[in-house]
Structures are given as structure tokens and as C-alpha cells.
Enzyme design. Structure first.
Site, PDB file in Angstrom:
ATOM      1  N   ARG A   1       0.852  -1.192   0.000  1.00  6.42           N
ATOM      2  CA  ARG A   1       0.000   0.000   0.000  1.00  6.42           C
ATOM      3  C   ARG A   1       0.894   1.250   0.000  1.00  6.42           C
ATOM      4  NH1 ARG A   1      -2.757   2.883   4.891  1.00  6.42           N
ATOM      5  NH2 ARG A   1      -3.835   4.498   3.737  1.00  6.42           N
TER       6      ARG A   1
ATOM      7  N   HIS B   1      -3.409  10.878   0.896  1.00  8.00           N
ATOM      8  CA  HIS B   1      -2.816  10.686   2.228  1.00  8.00           C
ATOM      9  C   HIS B   1      -2.292  12.056   2.679  1.00  8.00           C
ATOM     10  CE1 HIS B   1      -1.111   7.310   4.938  1.00  8.00           C
ATOM     11  NE2 HIS B   1      -0.861   8.442   5.564  1.00  8.00           N
TER      12      HIS B   1
ATOM     13  N   GLU C   1      -7.501   8.101   6.527  1.00  7.93           N
ATOM     14  CA  GLU C   1      -7.815   8.717   7.826  1.00  7.93           C
ATOM     15  C   GLU C   1      -8.378  10.136   7.720  1.00  7.93           C
ATOM     16  OE1 GLU C   1      -4.446   8.375  10.460  1.00  7.93           O
ATOM     17  OE2 GLU C   1      -4.582   6.196  10.497  1.00  7.93           O
TER      18      GLU C   1
ATOM     19  N   ASN D   1      -7.351   1.397  10.122  1.00  9.96           N
ATOM     20  CA  ASN D   1      -6.040   1.738  10.681  1.00  9.96           C
ATOM     21  C   ASN D   1      -6.217   1.772  12.192  1.00  9.96           C
ATOM     22  OD1 ASN D   1      -5.467   2.217   8.000  1.00  9.96           O
ATOM     23  ND2 ASN D   1      -4.827   4.343   8.279  1.00  9.96           N
TER      24      ASN D   1
ATOM     25  N   TYR E   1      -4.105   1.938  15.963  1.00 17.32           N
ATOM     26  CA  TYR E   1      -2.883   2.090  16.755  1.00 17.32           C
ATOM     27  C   TYR E   1      -3.128   1.879  18.244  1.00 17.32           C
ATOM     28  CZ  TYR E   1      -0.557   3.490  12.534  1.00 17.32           C
ATOM     29  OH  TYR E   1      -0.026   3.458  11.274  1.00 17.32           O
TER      30      TYR E   1
ATOM     31  N   GLU F   1      -3.408  -0.241   8.345  1.00 12.00           N
ATOM     32  CA  GLU F   1      -2.230   0.210   9.087  1.00 12.00           C
ATOM     33  C   GLU F   1      -2.263  -0.369  10.479  1.00 12.00           C
ATOM     34  OE1 GLU F   1      -1.389   4.456   9.266  1.00 12.00           O
ATOM     35  OE2 GLU F   1      -1.915   4.693   7.153  1.00 12.00           O
TER      36      GLU F   1
HETATM   37  C1  FCB Z   1      -1.304   7.210  10.800  1.00 10.99           C
HETATM   38  C2  FCB Z   1      -0.961   7.798   9.441  1.00 10.99           C
HETATM   39  C3  FCB Z   1       0.386   7.376   8.925  1.00 10.99           C
HETATM   40  C4  FCB Z   1       1.419   7.365  10.025  1.00 10.99           C
HETATM   41  C5  FCB Z   1       0.936   6.550  11.195  1.00 10.99           C
HETATM   42  C6  FCB Z   1       1.933   6.436  12.327  1.00 10.99           C
HETATM   43  O1  FCB Z   1      -2.233   8.020  11.440  1.00 10.99           O
HETATM   44  O2  FCB Z   1      -1.937   7.412   8.505  1.00 10.99           O
HETATM   45  O3  FCB Z   1       0.744   8.223   7.873  1.00 10.99           O
HETATM   46  O4  FCB Z   1       1.718   8.647  10.379  1.00 10.99           O
HETATM   47  O5  FCB Z   1      -0.239   7.136  11.702  1.00 10.99           O
END
Ligand code: FCB
Length: 443
Positions: A80, A124, A169, A290, A292, A352
Site C-alpha cells: 500500500r 494521504h 484517515e 487503521n 494504533y 495500518e
Molecule cells: C497514521 C498515518 C500514517 C502514520 C501513522 C503512524 O495516522 O496514517 O501516515 O503517520 O499514523
């Protein structure tokens, strides 16, 4: 980290890594590339933690062949990347520059020659600066310019890109870029940023229609999600959680599935015109997730302009970004999407997932990153558990292939499976690269 063997993923599961144009390409003035809002922002003193810019980044624009070889060595089935709008249409509304498309054309062919599916994200966050000067995503016209750019790009690459992602995002671009100002373009509109949400989603819907005229490949959007954890159990805390959940997780998802905008937030929705919600609800084939970390929330203080307050979550290991490491949050999130959107939900790909640590080469030049291996191991087990519960997850992309330019953090946060020495551009695969390669290669 669990010592039990990693459970098996189904045949056909997509293994990938993700990157984005401004974070890796460099080549800022090469082949007619226009200026984006991130060029402007990064060159503004005080905006970036280490004062750096993405002018050179990982110099991927010139080293793409070496980077495709790294992908091939890793054994991923998908890659990607994002396409820089200011390379394709440097002013956003003027002529298309074929040299920008030539670059992605060569990249796509090189990926296919290595048996790697190209997965292209169209936006992006690197909006052409001239569109920002005309109001950016606050201006409804930007949605139409985005669809035109999507059309021009798919006319060239639509026969070979295997999965299209319209936006990356949109929540983060709205919130950090337009509500609180830590990201480009640096606006601080708080809840008055709502038109940025709506125009991005309108652009998404218009782009889906444009893409369908050139390709039969699946189309997705990549949303950022975060399960929300209350700091206390008062009614006020619960109301704050509901508000934050509506903002972070539902604002960019409810309308995709024909449910309109959540009304808890009291936005001024006068930007929404008749027919827009139908455009936005155009069917998509994959939902990009995505993930985290989860977010801690409590009731806002008296007089706060926002209906919630964010609080650090205690009791988790933390990354170099100070983000809590919480694979259980991904399991919970996937279950929430599955229950909430039920039959409307298409298959999910985790577009992600990753972590930053202060990885440095040892005396022998090797880079050991056991925390990243544990992170990936935990998140893959969480996905597997969600799949066992019945959630349809068809792929997993690690953020990121390379250490790269991490937005407002500059070069201070290393997310790569491959270490990059930013002085020499020397690439060293970390131990997590070998770990993932061996996992993907399992019989
Ligand atoms: C996400 C973004 C990516 C990168 C990661 C750590 O929010 O999409 O570009 O910065 O975080």
C-alpha cells in the site's frame, strides 16, 4: 509475547506493508511536482519537532527499485503506497503532468513483476497548496477536484492497481489538520471543522463513482479507529465517551453505510446538500481499518469548548510515541464494527498497524527490535481471535516498510521494519522484518 504458535491465517489472506508519498518519496521539486500543504507546513518554523521537512525523506522517488526489492524479500502479497496529488495535477485544478503518473506507472509495473499487488491510496493528506489557498477541504469544490484527480489517475493505472483506497484517515486530517492544528494545514477550527469531514466524504463518494468507470478492482477507504475507554463511571463520563466515539469512530463510518451523520455532536450541518448522503453511501468493497491504540476519555471541565477530555490510559506498555500497546483494543474494535454495521459491513483489511521505537544499529550494524515483534505478534493474534468470532478480515498491512518522516514528529519516530539512516539513506532490515518474512513464508 505468547510462546504458543501463531494460529494459521486462511489461504488468500493479504500480507502487506503501508507507506505514504510525502513520508517517503522526497523528490519534492522533481518532474514538475507541485507544492502541497505539507511542504508549506513543514517549511514553517516551529511546526515540526526536529525542524525537518519531507523534501528528501527516504528518497524513495529515486530509490524505488531498492525498496521494491525489500518488499520482495519480505514476501508480502500487497504493497500500500499513496499517490501524491501534486505530482499528478500540480496545481490541483490545472493540467495533469504525465511525468508524475509515469513514476507510479513504473512502480506499479515493478510491483507486479515481483508478484506484489499494488494498493494505491489517492489522498494521504498532501493536498495541492493552490487548492488550500482556495479554501481547501472547507471548500466544496475540492471534492470535485479530488474526483477529477481520481479519474485521471485511474485512467492511467486502473487496469493494474488491485485495490483502490480513496482517503487515508479523514478523521485525523480533519482533527489534527483543521480542528487542533498540529498537522497541515494547521487550522484550529474545533467543531467548526465539520465541513472538512463532509467535503472529504463527498470527495470519497464522487471518487468511487469515477474509479468504477476505469476499474473492476475493489475500492476502499482507510479510516482510523480507536476504541474509547471511560476514565470513570459517572453519567458525565459515559456521555463524554459517547460523544468521542461518535466523533472518532462513527462520523466517517455511519454515512458510508447509509446512516447519515451521528447527531450527538450538534454540528452545524448546513454544508450537507440534498443528494450528498447518497453519493457518500456508494457501496465500497473493503473497509480499511487503521488501528494504533485505544483512547481514554472523561467528562469535560466546565466551560470546555469540547464535550469530552482525553486522558492517558494507565497500565499498558507504551511505544516511543507514548501510545499504549493494546492488542485487545483491536479485537474489541473489530467486534464493534461487526456488531454495529452488521450486514452493511464489507470485508475488512487492517490497512495500518504498527509502532515507533528508538531503534538504533548495534556495533555490528544489526537492528534488533523485539518490542516491534511483540507488538505485531499481539495484534495478529487479536485479529485472529476476531476472525474466530466471525469478523471477516482479509488482510493486514504493517505501518511501515521504512523508518520515515513522521509528520509533526519529523524523523524522531521510527515505525519501519527497515531501519533508514537518514544521512546516508542506507537501509537495514530490522529483526522484525525477518520475523514477519518467516511468518508470511510459513507453509
Ligand atoms: C497514521 C498515518 C500514517 C502514520 C501513522 C503512524 O495516522 O496514517 O501516515 O503517520 O499514523
Amino acid at each position: 509475547m505468547s510462546t504458543a504458535a501463531m494460529p494459521e491465517f486462511p489461504a488468500g489472506f493479504r500480507w502487506g506493508v503501508s507507506t505514504s508519498a510525502y513520508q517517503i518519496e522526497g523528490g519534492a521539486d522533481t518532474d514538475g511536482r507541485g507544492t502541497s500543504i505539507w511542504d508549506t507546513f513543514a517549511h514553517t518554523p516551529g511546526r515540526i519537532a526536529d525542524g525537518s521537512t519531507g523534501d528528501v525523506a527516504c528518497d524513495h522517488y529515486h530509490r524505488h527499485a531498492e525498496d521494491v526489492a525489500l518488499l520482495a524479500g519480505l514476501g508480502v502479497s500487497s504493497y500500500r503506497f499513496s499517490i501524491a496529488w501534486p505530482r499528478v495535477r500540480p496545481t490541483g485544478d490545472g493540467p495533469v503532468d504525465p511525468r508524475g503518473l509515469d513514476f507510479y506507472d513504473r512502480l506499479v509495473d515493478d510491483l507486479l513483476a515481483h508478484d506484489i499487488d499494488p494498493v494505491a491510496t489517492l489522498f494521504h493528506w498532501d493536498l495541492p497548496q493552490s487548492l488550500e489557498d482556495a479554501g481547501g477541504w472547507l471548500n466544496r469544490d475540492t471534492a470535485h477536484r479530488f474526483a477529477e484527480y481520481a479519474d485521471a489517475t485511474a485512467a492511467r493505472l486502473g487496469d493494474r492497481v488491485k485495490l483502490w483506497i480513496t482517503l487515508n484517515e479523514p478523521f485525523i486530517h480533519m482533527s489534527l489538520g483543521h480542528a487542533t492544528g498540529e498537522h497541515a494545514p494547521g487550522r484550529t477550527l474545533l467543531f467548526d471543522a465539520f465541513p472538512v469531514a463532509h467535503h472529504q466524504l463527498l470527495g470519497h463518494g464522487l471518487a468511487v463513482a469515477a474509479l468504477r468507470t476505469h476499474t473492476t478492482s475493489p475500492i476502499a477507504i482507510a479510516n482510523n479507529y480507536s476504541p474509547v475507554r471511560p476514565a470513570g463511571d459517572s453519567d458525565a463520563d459515559r456521555a463524554a465517551v459517547a460523544a468521542y466515539e461518535a466523533l472518532h469512530n462513527r462520523l466517517f463510518t455511519d454515512p458510508l453505510f447509509g446512516r447519515g451523520y451521528p447527531d450527538e455532536l450538534g454540528f452545524d450541518t448546513s454544508a450537507v446538500r440534498a443528494g450528498d448522503l447518497d453519493v457518500i453511501a456508494a457501496p465500497i468493497d473493503v473497509l480499511g481499518v487503521n488501528y494504533y491504540n485505544p483512547t481514554g476519555v472523561r467528562a469535560a471541565q466546565e466551560g470546555s469548548p469540547l464535550p469530552f477530555e482525553l486522558v492517558p490510559l494507565e497500565g499498558y506498555p507504551r511505544t516511543a510515541f507514548d501510545w499504549p500497546v493494546a492488542p485487545d483494543g483491536l479485537h474489541e474494535l473489530l467486534g464493534w464494527l461487526h456488531r454495529t454495521y452488521a450486514d452493511d459491513l464489507p470485508p475488512i483489511q487492517i490497512t495500518e498497524s504498527g509502532c515507533a521505537y528508538d531503534d538504533t544499529p548495534d556495533a555490528d550494524g544489526r537492528v534488533h527490535d523485539p518490542e516491534r515483534i511483540a507488538y505485531l505478534d499481539g495484534h495478529l493474534r487479536a485479529i485472529h481471535a476476531a476472525m474466530a468470532d466471525g469478523v471477516d478480515v482479509t488482510g493486514y498491512f504493517v505501518w511501515s516498510l521504512l523508518d520515515n518522516w513522521e509528520w509533526a514528529e519529523g524523523f524522531t519516530k521510527r515505525f519501519g521494519l527497515v531501519h533508514v539512516d537518514f544521512d546516508t539513506q542506507f537501509r537495514t532490515p530490522k529483526s522484525s522484518y525477518a520475523w514477519l518474512r518467516d511468518l508470511i513464508a510459513r507453509p
